[in-house]
Design an enzyme around this catalytic site. Structure first.
Site, mmCIF file in Angstrom:
data_model
loop_
_atom_site.group_PDB
_atom_site.id
_atom_site.type_symbol
_atom_site.label_atom_id
_atom_site.label_comp_id
_atom_site.label_asym_id
_atom_site.label_seq_id
_atom_site.Cartn_x
_atom_site.Cartn_y
_atom_site.Cartn_z
ATOM 1 N N SER A 133 0.718 -1.205 -0.118
ATOM 2 C CA SER A 133 -0.093 -0.016 -0.009
ATOM 3 C C SER A 133 0.830 1.213 -0.108
ATOM 4 O O SER A 133 2.031 1.160 0.324
ATOM 5 C CB SER A 133 -0.817 0.109 1.327
ATOM 6 O OG SER A 133 -1.406 1.266 1.331
ATOM 7 N N TYR A 146 -1.672 -0.793 10.618
ATOM 8 C CA TYR A 146 -1.768 -0.929 9.229
ATOM 9 C C TYR A 146 -0.540 -0.741 8.427
ATOM 10 O O TYR A 146 -0.158 -1.527 7.709
ATOM 11 C CB TYR A 146 -2.978 -0.262 8.765
ATOM 12 C CG TYR A 146 -3.138 -0.669 7.060
ATOM 13 C CD1 TYR A 146 -3.897 -1.856 6.629
ATOM 14 C CD2 TYR A 146 -3.209 0.344 6.080
ATOM 15 C CE1 TYR A 146 -3.965 -2.133 5.388
ATOM 16 C CE2 TYR A 146 -3.340 0.188 4.916
ATOM 17 C CZ TYR A 146 -3.823 -0.944 4.510
ATOM 18 O OH TYR A 146 -4.068 -1.312 3.170
HETATM 19 P P1 NDP Z 1 -11.669 -5.751 0.146
HETATM 20 O O1 NDP Z 1 -12.051 -5.513 1.644
HETATM 21 O O2 NDP Z 1 -12.477 -5.526 -0.986
HETATM 22 O O3 NDP Z 1 -10.884 -7.180 0.039
HETATM 23 C C1 NDP Z 1 -10.251 -7.670 0.801
HETATM 24 C C2 NDP Z 1 -10.166 -9.126 0.500
HETATM 25 O O4 NDP Z 1 -9.288 -9.931 1.749
HETATM 26 C C3 NDP Z 1 -11.428 -9.935 0.675
HETATM 27 O O5 NDP Z 1 -11.490 -10.731 -0.495
HETATM 28 C C4 NDP Z 1 -11.483 -10.763 1.924
HETATM 29 O O6 NDP Z 1 -12.369 -11.944 1.827
HETATM 30 C C5 NDP Z 1 -10.098 -10.990 1.982
HETATM 31 N N1 NDP Z 1 -9.766 -11.446 3.523
HETATM 32 C C6 NDP Z 1 -9.776 -10.726 4.671
HETATM 33 N N2 NDP Z 1 -9.331 -11.553 5.862
HETATM 34 C C7 NDP Z 1 -9.200 -12.629 5.003
HETATM 35 C C8 NDP Z 1 -8.599 -13.894 5.778
HETATM 36 N N3 NDP Z 1 -8.496 -13.980 7.013
HETATM 37 N N4 NDP Z 1 -8.731 -14.885 4.961
HETATM 38 C C9 NDP Z 1 -8.594 -14.864 3.578
HETATM 39 N N5 NDP Z 1 -9.086 -13.728 3.010
HETATM 40 C C10 NDP Z 1 -9.190 -12.726 3.876
HETATM 41 O O7 NDP Z 1 -10.360 -4.616 0.165
HETATM 42 P P2 NDP Z 1 -9.296 -4.482 -1.077
HETATM 43 O O8 NDP Z 1 -9.502 -5.252 -2.312
HETATM 44 O O9 NDP Z 1 -9.309 -3.015 -1.248
HETATM 45 O O10 NDP Z 1 -7.958 -5.171 -0.586
HETATM 46 C C11 NDP Z 1 -6.987 -5.872 -0.925
HETATM 47 C C12 NDP Z 1 -5.865 -5.634 -0.751
HETATM 48 O O11 NDP Z 1 -5.311 -4.514 -1.026
HETATM 49 C C13 NDP Z 1 -5.536 -5.510 0.811
HETATM 50 O O12 NDP Z 1 -4.082 -6.198 1.211
HETATM 51 C C14 NDP Z 1 -5.241 -4.345 1.218
HETATM 52 O O13 NDP Z 1 -4.331 -3.771 2.407
HETATM 53 C C15 NDP Z 1 -4.749 -3.549 -0.190
HETATM 54 N N6 NDP Z 1 -4.713 -2.171 -0.336
HETATM 55 C C16 NDP Z 1 -6.106 -1.714 -0.488
HETATM 56 C C17 NDP Z 1 -6.277 -0.123 -0.596
HETATM 57 C C18 NDP Z 1 -7.577 0.285 -0.876
HETATM 58 O O14 NDP Z 1 -7.805 1.680 -0.746
HETATM 59 N N7 NDP Z 1 -8.812 -0.339 -0.962
HETATM 60 C C19 NDP Z 1 -5.233 0.529 -0.818
HETATM 61 C C20 NDP Z 1 -3.822 -0.023 -0.649
HETATM 62 C C21 NDP Z 1 -3.622 -1.435 -0.613
HETATM 63 P P3 NDP Z 1 -13.247 -12.584 2.928
HETATM 64 O O15 NDP Z 1 -13.718 -11.519 3.770
HETATM 65 O O16 NDP Z 1 -14.118 -13.348 2.063
HETATM 66 O O17 NDP Z 1 -12.286 -13.501 3.584
#
Ligand code: NDP
Length: 240
Positions: A133, A146
């Site tokens: 990020s 974070y």
């Molecule tokens: P979302 O919340 O849409 O997606 C997060 C995903 O992570 C979901 O599919 C969720 O699936 C999964 N997840 C969370 N906990 C678990 C777990 N214990 N086991 C398996 N899967 C898990 O957010 P984003 O798409 O934004 O996030 C994706 C990545 O991008 C993350 O690493 C985030 O830190 C990073 N990011 C996002 C930014 C933003 O502004 N959105 C900016 C910079 C980085 P489920 O709940 O079904 O398990």
């Protein structure tokens, strides 16, 4: 010739979902993992194994990787995307939220690397793409843990990139700025959520998940002798 298997964690929403669609359009078989397996299935992608996985649980991840590789052959690309962002001031935040971020964002990524890296080194081929990020480059208030997890993603990735490079295995970090996903909704502090809404208006919108998926696909599609080490992408109007 059929294309190799791509595995994506956290593919049930946001960036992971968009990345799954992007690789599927390119004709790759997919191993999609998340806790909300129903959401993975509703994507309705062809040649796709959808597995209920909690990335913090090594055994759950291992079983999914084994099933995926049995069905489609070795994983050629792993996108360690699963993540959580829980914002708060350090003196107010519940330590359980700290543990969750450290477990999912750092240990979850390490679990994924542990399960695929050895095989990639033996085959002298493979790509691991870890999602950090902008918070992994710039710390700030409400972001202590974070941001710490995302700095860890970059530090761990760079060490492993150097270890893997002589074996023709690529390790990449993608560091997005603000992206329109469910991530921002998990924060329990209401004022911080509202702050993001104001920020979004001021910026004329965040990135779309497909913007980040495009960067991930670009990285993977480079010739094998080209390793994109890091991409940082954010809305043009994002200042920090
Ligand atoms: P979302 O919340 O849409 O997606 C997060 C995903 O992570 C979901 O599919 C969720 O699936 C999964 N997840 C969370 N906990 C678990 C777990 N214990 N086991 C398996 N899967 C898990 O957010 P984003 O798409 O934004 O996030 C994706 C990545 O991008 C993350 O690493 C985030 O830190 C990073 N990011 C996002 C930014 C933003 O502004 N959105 C900016 C910079 C980085 P489920 O709940 O079904 O398990």
């Amino acid at each position: 010739m059929s294309k190799p298997l791509v595995a994506i964690t956290g593919a049930s929403s946001g960036i992971g979902e968009a990345t799954a669609r992007a690789f599927s359009r390119e004709g790759h078989p997919l191993l999609l993992m998340a806790r909300r397996v129903e959401r993975l299935k509703t994507l309705g992608l062809p040649d796709c194994l959808c597995e209920k996985v909690d990335v913090t649980n090594l055994e759950s991840l291992k079983s999914a990787v084994e099933k995926g590789e049995e069905k489609f052959g070795p994983i050629d690309c792993l996108v360690n995307n699963a993540g959580v962002m829980l914002l708060s001031k350090a003196h107010l935040q519940d330590t359980g939220e700290w543990e969750r971020m450290l477990d999912v964002n750092v240990k979850g990524m390490l679990n994924g690397i542990h399960l695929v890296l050895k095989g990639m080194i033996e085959r002298q081929a493979g790509t691991i793409i870890n999602i950090s990020s902008v918070a992994g480059l710039k710390p700030g208030p409400n972001l202590a843990v974070y941001s710490g997890t995302k700095f860890a993603v970059r530090a761990i990735s760079e060490s492993i990139r150097e270890e893997a490079a002589p074996h023709d295995v690529r390790v990449t970090v993608i560091s997005p700025g603000l992206v329109e996903t469910e991530l921002l909704e998990h924060t329990t502090v209401r004022e911080l959520k509202e702050g993001f809404e104001n920020l979004k208006e001021g910026m004329g919108g965040f990135l779309e998940p497909s913007d980040v998926a495009g960067a991930i696909l670009y990285t993977y599609k480079q010739p094998r002798n080209v390793c994109v080490r890091e991409i940082v992408l954010a809305p043009t109007r994002q200042l920090r």
